[in-house]
Design an enzyme around this catalytic site. Structure first.
Site, PDB file in Angstrom:
ATOM      1  N   ASP A 142       0.834  -1.195   0.000  1.00 35.44           N
ATOM      2  CA  ASP A 142       0.000   0.000   0.000  1.00 35.44           C
ATOM      3  C   ASP A 142       0.880   1.260   0.000  1.00 35.44           C
ATOM      4  OD1 ASP A 142      -2.802   0.988   0.409  1.00 35.44           O
ATOM      5  OD2 ASP A 142      -1.900   1.906   2.178  1.00 35.44           O
ATOM      6  N   GLU A 180       1.934  -0.436  -4.921  1.00 33.35           N
ATOM      7  CA  GLU A 180       0.965   0.579  -5.345  1.00 33.35           C
ATOM      8  C   GLU A 180       1.753   1.883  -5.485  1.00 33.35           C
ATOM      9  OE1 GLU A 180      -3.056   2.984  -4.011  1.00 33.35           O
ATOM     10  OE2 GLU A 180      -1.511   2.514  -2.554  1.00 33.35           O
TER      11      GLU A 180
HETATM   12  C1  GLC Z   1      -4.129   3.041  -0.769  1.00 35.51           C
HETATM   13  C2  GLC Z   1      -5.363   2.173  -0.678  1.00 35.51           C
HETATM   14  C3  GLC Z   1      -6.506   3.041  -0.284  1.00 35.51           C
HETATM   15  C4  GLC Z   1      -6.211   3.650   1.084  1.00 35.51           C
HETATM   16  C5  GLC Z   1      -4.880   4.388   1.056  1.00 35.51           C
HETATM   17  C6  GLC Z   1      -4.406   4.675   2.446  1.00 35.51           C
HETATM   18  O1  GLC Z   1      -4.216   3.983  -1.757  1.00 35.51           O
HETATM   19  O2  GLC Z   1      -5.568   1.504  -1.887  1.00 35.51           O
HETATM   20  O3  GLC Z   1      -7.728   2.350  -0.261  1.00 35.51           O
HETATM   21  O4  GLC Z   1      -7.220   4.541   1.409  1.00 35.51           O
HETATM   22  O5  GLC Z   1      -3.875   3.623   0.472  1.00 35.51           O
HETATM   23  O6  GLC Z   1      -3.997   3.492   3.078  1.00 35.51           O
END
Ligand code: GLC
Length: 502
Positions: free
Chosen positions: A190, A244
């Site tokens: 994440d 991500e």
């Molecule tokens: C990422 C997740 C999202 C979350 C954010 C904070 O972008 O995919 O859903 O709100 O991180 O953890």
């Protein structure tokens, strides 16, 4: 070199809260996922990615983790998790779990201790703030009773860790080991471009995901992934990690995907591209030229579902374009990430009542932004309300499903050759059969105005983004199309896979 399993894998994202509820509390859980493994095997995906199921006060749907080594009672127990992993493996499915290293929950024991004045250096506490904004809206700083402020790039319930503290490194290596020892095949990281912030936390004029931002993508972060990669490589079975990474260039994305770092990063440029052959071609060219192992994604739990995005540009075309985009994506070299419900052609639910909304984006923007609940509405498995088979009995799901979900349910679509579900099953089966036999490279073919033609060995893919039909490229057999063809013509908003024996 043997091809690692993840290079061409199709990974299915399960937003656990909204997939299937076995316990009957209106919230999806791990046993619900386990019971639906036959569905996933039949769909034809290679792996599942589970969004956070750890103990959490749910300030951000579980992306606020209070205990990185447990399971929230809402989702089940550690035993349920272990049974899920065992069964998934028996079904031939790999399992990725979400790891949230940028921030914890404010209920995490470390943060609770920090509030008492112990170990504040594990987080980012300051006497004064800077001008950074929370991604969800409002200041990124919250004051604690003794006057200091702590940094949270997301909700106030998600304090950012201080990755300049070695204790944080050791803790996360241990957390990774905990889940690797329980058989997970990899991690989705994440906010992978977060973690480090520029020394001195300077004010910013622009807080977007730029490669040279003081907030995101600091070079030190790569050291973390090198350590993680070393750990992954000590385990058998090609354990992997996908980041991500929101960034403004494919060159920057490629910095995360290196032989001694992450195996993959999400390629959000594909998801952000408008319905245009030029835009598609540019993203494909950029990606393949820079990122050694490509990934593709159209939807996830943070963005408006792609059917609805395409529809917004040109009302009425959304579903046809969504199906055509899927076929195009599955023809590209690399790995594809699907989001639960896209195989049913689910649209974004845009008319959720305000009282039902739960996303902090809605609250932190003072209701100005609808937030992400619209893509998180529980999956309709059967025709019948109240929950369309999501929960047992008459239980209402945690977000209300619109009446249109009956027609889109698995029950309704199964066995109907025209349905989106059966189309996904055919496309995934066909890809599985092809992928080992075609080269990883892609060759552009001459394409008529508005269309995009390319080939990978004997597979040719053609997608028509234009207004009128175009003639199909040369072929020996039509393998699959996203909508009806008109003899040798490819209608607008349609894609096709063709076999050509050279
Ligand atoms: C990422 C997740 C999202 C979350 C954010 C904070 O972008 O995919 O859903 O709100 O991180 O953890």
């Amino acid at each position: 070199m043997d091809i690692p399993w993840w290079r061409d894998a199709v990974v299915y994202e399960i937003y656990v809260r909204s997939f299937a509820d076995a316990s009957g509390d209106g919230v999806g859980d791990l046993t619900g996922v386990r019971r639906r493994l036959p569905y996933l095997r039949e769909l034809g995906v290679d792996a599942i990615w589970l969004t956070p199921f750890y103990p959490s006060p749910m300030a951000d749907g579980g992306y606020d983790v209070a205990d990185y080594r447990g399971v929230d009672p809402l989702f089940g127990t550690l035993d349920d998790f272990e049974s899920l992993v065992t069964d998934a493996h028996e079904h031939g499915l790999r399992v990725l779990v979400d790891i949230v290293p940028n921030h914890s929950s404010a209920e995490h024991p470390w943060f609770r201790a920090a509030l008492r004045g112990e170990g504040r250096d594990r987080y980012i506490f300051r006497d004064t703030t800077n001008n950074w904004q929370s991604t969800f809206g409002g200041s990124a700083w919250t004051q604690v009773p003794d006057g200091q402020y702590y940094l949270h790039l997301f909700a106030p319930g998600q304090p950012d860790f201080n990755w300049r503290n070695p204790e944080v490194h050791a803790e996360f290596l241990d957390i990774l080991r905990f889940w690797l020892d329980r058989g997970v095949d990899g991690f989705r990281i994440d906010v992978a471009m977060g973690l480090y912030k520029a020394e001195g936390l300077p004010d910013v004029s622009d807080q977007s995901f730029m490669s040279d931002s003081p907030v995101w993508g600091r070079p030190e972060v790569h050291g973390v992934y090198r350590d993680w990669r070393r750990l992954l490589d000590t385990y058998p079975g090609e354990r992997m990690a996908v980041g991500e990474v929101w960034t403004d260039s494919s060159e920057d994305l490629a910095r995360y995907v290196r032989p001694d770092e992450l195996q993959q990063s999400f390629n959000f440029a594909w998801l952000q591209a408008p319905w245009s052959p030029t835009a598609f071609k540019q993203v494909i060219d950029d990606t393949l030229a820079t990122v050694p192992f490509a990934t593709w994604v159209l939807s996830n739990h943070d963005v408006v579902r792609h059917r609805t995005r395409y529809d917004a540009d040109d009302p009425g075309t959304g579903l046809a374009r969504a199906r055509a985009a899927l076929l195009t994506m599955l023809a590209l070299p690399g790995s594809a990430y699907l989001y639960q419900g896209e195989e049913l052609g689910l649209p974004e639910v845009t008319d959720l009542p305000d009282e039902a909304r739960q996303d902090p984006v809605f609250f932190q923007s003072g209701g100005a932004l609808p937030g992400r609940d619209g893509c998180r509405v529980p999956i309709p498995w059967t025709v019948d309300a109240p929950s369309h088979g999501f929960s047992p009995g008459g239980v209402e799901p945690w977000l209300p499903q619109p009446a249109t979900f009956a027609e889109l349910s698995v029950e309704k679509q199964e066995g109907d050759a025209e349905s989106t579900l059966e189309f996904y099953r055919r496309a995934l089966a066909c890809r599985r059969d092809l992928v080992k036999r075609i080269p990883y490279t892609l060759e552009w073919l001459e394409s008529p105005e508005g269309a995009l033609f390319f080939s990978r060995g004997s597979l040719t893919c053609a997608v028509n983004c234009g207004l009128g039909p175009v003639r199909l490229p040369e072929h020996d057999e039509v393998l699959l199309s996203s909508g009806p063809l008109r003899r040798d013509l490819l209608p607008p908003d349609t894609a096709v896979w063709l076999r050509r024996d050279s």
